[in-house]
Design a protein around this motif. Structure first.
Motif, PDB file in Angstrom:
ATOM      1  N   ILE A   6       0.840  -1.203   0.000  1.00 40.22           N
ATOM      2  CA  ILE A   6       0.000   0.000   0.000  1.00 40.22           C
ATOM      3  C   ILE A   6       0.872   1.249   0.000  1.00 40.22           C
ATOM      4  CG2 ILE A   6      -1.602   1.387   1.388  1.00 40.22           C
ATOM      5  CD1 ILE A   6      -2.995  -1.235   2.187  1.00 40.22           C
ATOM      6  N   PHE A   7       1.878   1.279   0.887  1.00 40.42           N
ATOM      7  CA  PHE A   7       2.745   2.460   0.962  1.00 40.42           C
ATOM      8  C   PHE A   7       3.543   2.655  -0.324  1.00 40.42           C
ATOM      9  CE2 PHE A   7       2.066   2.035   5.603  1.00 40.42           C
ATOM     10  CZ  PHE A   7       1.629   3.323   5.852  1.00 40.42           C
ATOM     11  N   ASP A   8       3.996   1.562  -0.930  1.00 39.95           N
ATOM     12  CA  ASP A   8       4.726   1.693  -2.192  1.00 39.95           C
ATOM     13  C   ASP A   8       3.815   2.237  -3.289  1.00 39.95           C
ATOM     14  OD1 ASP A   8       7.148   1.359  -3.751  1.00 39.95           O
ATOM     15  OD2 ASP A   8       6.133  -0.310  -4.741  1.00 39.95           O
ATOM     16  N   ASP A   9       2.581   1.753  -3.348  1.00 42.50           N
ATOM     17  CA  ASP A   9       1.620   2.259  -4.335  1.00 42.50           C
ATOM     18  C   ASP A   9       1.376   3.757  -4.167  1.00 42.50           C
ATOM     19  OD1 ASP A   9       1.334  -0.226  -5.478  1.00 42.50           O
ATOM     20  OD2 ASP A   9      -0.618  -0.647  -4.572  1.00 42.50           O
ATOM     21  N   ARG A  10       1.481   4.238  -2.957  1.00 45.87           N
ATOM     22  CA  ARG A  10       1.251   5.657  -2.666  1.00 45.87           C
ATOM     23  C   ARG A  10       2.511   6.500  -2.839  1.00 45.87           C
ATOM     24  NH1 ARG A  10      -2.393   4.882   2.674  1.00 45.87           N
ATOM     25  NH2 ARG A  10      -4.330   4.439   1.573  1.00 45.87           N
ATOM     26  N   GLY A  11       3.597   5.864  -3.243  1.00 41.85           N
ATOM     27  CA  GLY A  11       4.833   6.609  -3.428  1.00 41.85           C
ATOM     28  C   GLY A  11       5.600   6.846  -2.138  1.00 41.85           C
ATOM     29  N   GLN A  12       5.211   6.177  -1.067  1.00 46.74           N
ATOM     30  CA  GLN A  12       5.895   6.311   0.219  1.00 46.74           C
ATOM     31  C   GLN A  12       6.894   5.156   0.355  1.00 46.74           C
ATOM     32  OE1 GLN A  12       2.712   6.442   3.093  1.00 46.74           O
ATOM     33  NE2 GLN A  12       2.016   8.458   2.420  1.00 46.74           N
ATOM     34  N   SER A  13       7.902   5.190  -0.530  1.00 45.53           N
ATOM     35  CA  SER A  13       8.794   4.041  -0.654  1.00 45.53           C
ATOM     36  C   SER A  13       9.692   3.828   0.567  1.00 45.53           C
ATOM     37  CB  SER A  13       9.632   4.148  -1.921  1.00 45.53           C
ATOM     38  OG  SER A  13      10.480   5.272  -1.867  1.00 45.53           O
ATOM     39  N   ASP A  14      10.022   4.880   1.304  1.00 47.53           N
ATOM     40  CA  ASP A  14      10.837   4.692   2.511  1.00 47.53           C
ATOM     41  C   ASP A  14      10.089   3.825   3.520  1.00 47.53           C
ATOM     42  OD1 ASP A  14      12.860   6.240   1.449  1.00 47.53           O
ATOM     43  OD2 ASP A  14      12.355   8.035   2.606  1.00 47.53           O
ATOM     44  N   ARG A  15       8.830   4.161   3.738  1.00 48.28           N
ATOM     45  CA  ARG A  15       8.000   3.393   4.685  1.00 48.28           C
ATOM     46  C   ARG A  15       7.764   1.984   4.147  1.00 48.28           C
ATOM     47  NH1 ARG A  15       6.837   2.056   9.580  1.00 48.28           N
ATOM     48  NH2 ARG A  15       4.651   1.890  10.097  1.00 48.28           N
ATOM     49  N   ALA A  16       7.499   1.884   2.849  1.00 48.25           N
ATOM     50  CA  ALA A  16       7.274   0.576   2.230  1.00 48.25           C
ATOM     51  C   ALA A  16       8.498  -0.321   2.413  1.00 48.25           C
ATOM     52  CB  ALA A  16       6.955   0.745   0.748  1.00 48.25           C
ATOM     53  N   LEU A  17       9.663   0.234   2.168  1.00 48.34           N
ATOM     54  CA  LEU A  17      10.907  -0.519   2.276  1.00 48.34           C
ATOM     55  C   LEU A  17      11.134  -0.989   3.711  1.00 48.34           C
ATOM     56  CD1 LEU A  17      13.288  -1.408   0.493  1.00 48.34           C
ATOM     57  CD2 LEU A  17      14.424   0.722   1.115  1.00 48.34           C
ATOM     58  N   GLU A  18      10.909  -0.093   4.654  1.00 49.71           N
ATOM     59  CA  GLU A  18      11.075  -0.440   6.074  1.00 49.71           C
ATOM     60  C   GLU A  18      10.160  -1.603   6.465  1.00 49.71           C
ATOM     61  OE1 GLU A  18       9.735   1.498  10.344  1.00 49.71           O
ATOM     62  OE2 GLU A  18       9.934   2.826   8.617  1.00 49.71           O
ATOM     63  N   LEU A  19       8.893  -1.532   6.100  1.00 48.54           N
ATOM     64  CA  LEU A  19       7.929  -2.577   6.465  1.00 48.54           C
ATOM     65  C   LEU A  19       8.237  -3.895   5.770  1.00 48.54           C
ATOM     66  CD1 LEU A  19       4.622  -0.493   6.392  1.00 48.54           C
ATOM     67  CD2 LEU A  19       5.916  -1.233   8.409  1.00 48.54           C
ATOM     68  N   CYS A  20       8.618  -3.816   4.510  1.00 47.14           N
ATOM     69  CA  CYS A  20       8.919  -5.029   3.749  1.00 47.14           C
ATOM     70  C   CYS A  20      10.153  -5.732   4.308  1.00 47.14           C
ATOM     71  CB  CYS A  20       9.097  -4.687   2.274  1.00 47.14           C
ATOM     72  SG  CYS A  20       9.233  -6.139   1.226  1.00 47.14           S
ATOM     73  N   ARG A  21      11.191  -4.971   4.612  1.00 43.21           N
ATOM     74  CA  ARG A  21      12.403  -5.577   5.181  1.00 43.21           C
ATOM     75  C   ARG A  21      12.106  -6.232   6.533  1.00 43.21           C
ATOM     76  NH1 ARG A  21      16.929  -4.425   2.223  1.00 43.21           N
ATOM     77  NH2 ARG A  21      17.059  -2.436   1.121  1.00 43.21           N
ATOM     78  N   LYS A  22      11.265  -5.590   7.319  1.00 42.76           N
ATOM     79  CA  LYS A  22      10.889  -6.150   8.617  1.00 42.76           C
ATOM     80  C   LYS A  22      10.115  -7.459   8.428  1.00 42.76           C
ATOM     81  CE  LYS A  22       8.997  -4.691  13.046  1.00 42.76           C
ATOM     82  NZ  LYS A  22       8.383  -3.602  13.804  1.00 42.76           N
ATOM     83  N   ALA A  23       9.187  -7.476   7.485  1.00 42.22           N
ATOM     84  CA  ALA A  23       8.413  -8.695   7.201  1.00 42.22           C
ATOM     85  C   ALA A  23       9.345  -9.813   6.740  1.00 42.22           C
ATOM     86  CB  ALA A  23       7.355  -8.411   6.134  1.00 42.22           C
ATOM     87  N   LEU A  24      10.280  -9.477   5.866  1.00 41.24           N
ATOM     88  CA  LEU A  24      11.232 -10.472   5.366  1.00 41.24           C
ATOM     89  C   LEU A  24      12.041 -11.075   6.507  1.00 41.24           C
ATOM     90  CD1 LEU A  24      12.785 -11.949   3.120  1.00 41.24           C
ATOM     91  CD2 LEU A  24      14.179  -9.874   2.860  1.00 41.24           C
ATOM     92  N   LYS A  25      12.554 -10.241   7.402  1.00 36.32           N
ATOM     93  CA  LYS A  25      13.349 -10.746   8.531  1.00 36.32           C
ATOM     94  C   LYS A  25      12.538 -11.683   9.415  1.00 36.32           C
ATOM     95  CE  LYS A  25      16.598  -6.941   8.756  1.00 36.32           C
ATOM     96  NZ  LYS A  25      17.042  -5.746   9.451  1.00 36.32           N
TER      97      LYS A  25
END
Length: 180
Positions: free
Chosen positions: A55-74
């Motif tokens: 959702i955040f990536d779709d909204r152009g909020q890539s910093d937040r998207a990246l943070e959440l995705c990396r956390k999910a991956l870990k």
């Protein structure tokens, strides 16, 4: 219970044409509930984080998207191991976020890892293998102006062949990364 309902409703709102604001609200509520009842390291927490990253990536909020995705991956790697299909899904999402940010080297690296896991689990002719190959085609095209990435043609041909195979066996191949 209520936890599953919030998460499920939030995931429904991830569908095309749905109100992502409602989806975000429901997923954030599910995330709070899951963290409270299951702890921050639970795989259901990772699912909410990954969906929110989209959702955040779709909204152009890539910093937040990246943070959440990396956390999910870990979380997924710690709980499920490095070669689990949910780890591959997290890597594919991470690769797409990195691509949208223009971080092409890392995007290619994580997408290759996702592809490797999908191949190991599903073999060479699966929708997820095709999807990763299509992402790699996009990444390769962005990396080179002249289209001379060493694996571009190979990835394009392989994705095309897999897609044709999937259509021939009646698989749902409506979602595409790369349009013809």
């Amino acid at each position: 219970g209520i936890n599953a309902e919030y998460g499920g409703i939030g995931e429904i709102y991830m569908s095309p044409g749905m109100d992502r604001n409602i989806g975000q609200m429901m997923l954030e509520r599910a995330l709070d509930i899951r963290i409270h009842h299951l702890g921050e390291e639970h795989i259901l927490v990772a699912r909410c984080l990954l969906d929110l990253s989209i959702i955040f990536d779709d909204r152009g909020q890539s910093d937040r998207a990246l943070e959440l995705c990396r956390k999910a991956l870990k979380i997924r790697e710690r709980n499920l191991g490095p070669d689990h299909p949910h780890v591959a899904t997290s890597l594919e999402t991470l690769g797409s976020i990195l691509l949208s940010r223009g971080e092409l080297q890392e995007a290619e690296s994580v997408m290759r890892r996702s592809l490797m896991i999908y191949r190991k689990i599903h073999g060479d002719r699966h929708t997820q293998v095709c999807s990763c190959l299509e992402w790699l085609v996009l990444i390769a095209k962005k990396k080179t102006d002249d289209g001379q990435h060493p694996q571009l043609q190979q990835w394009e041909e392989e994705a095309k062949n897999i897609r044709q195979y999937l259509i021939s066996v009646g698989a749902d191949v409506t979602e595409r990364v790369v349009d013809d």
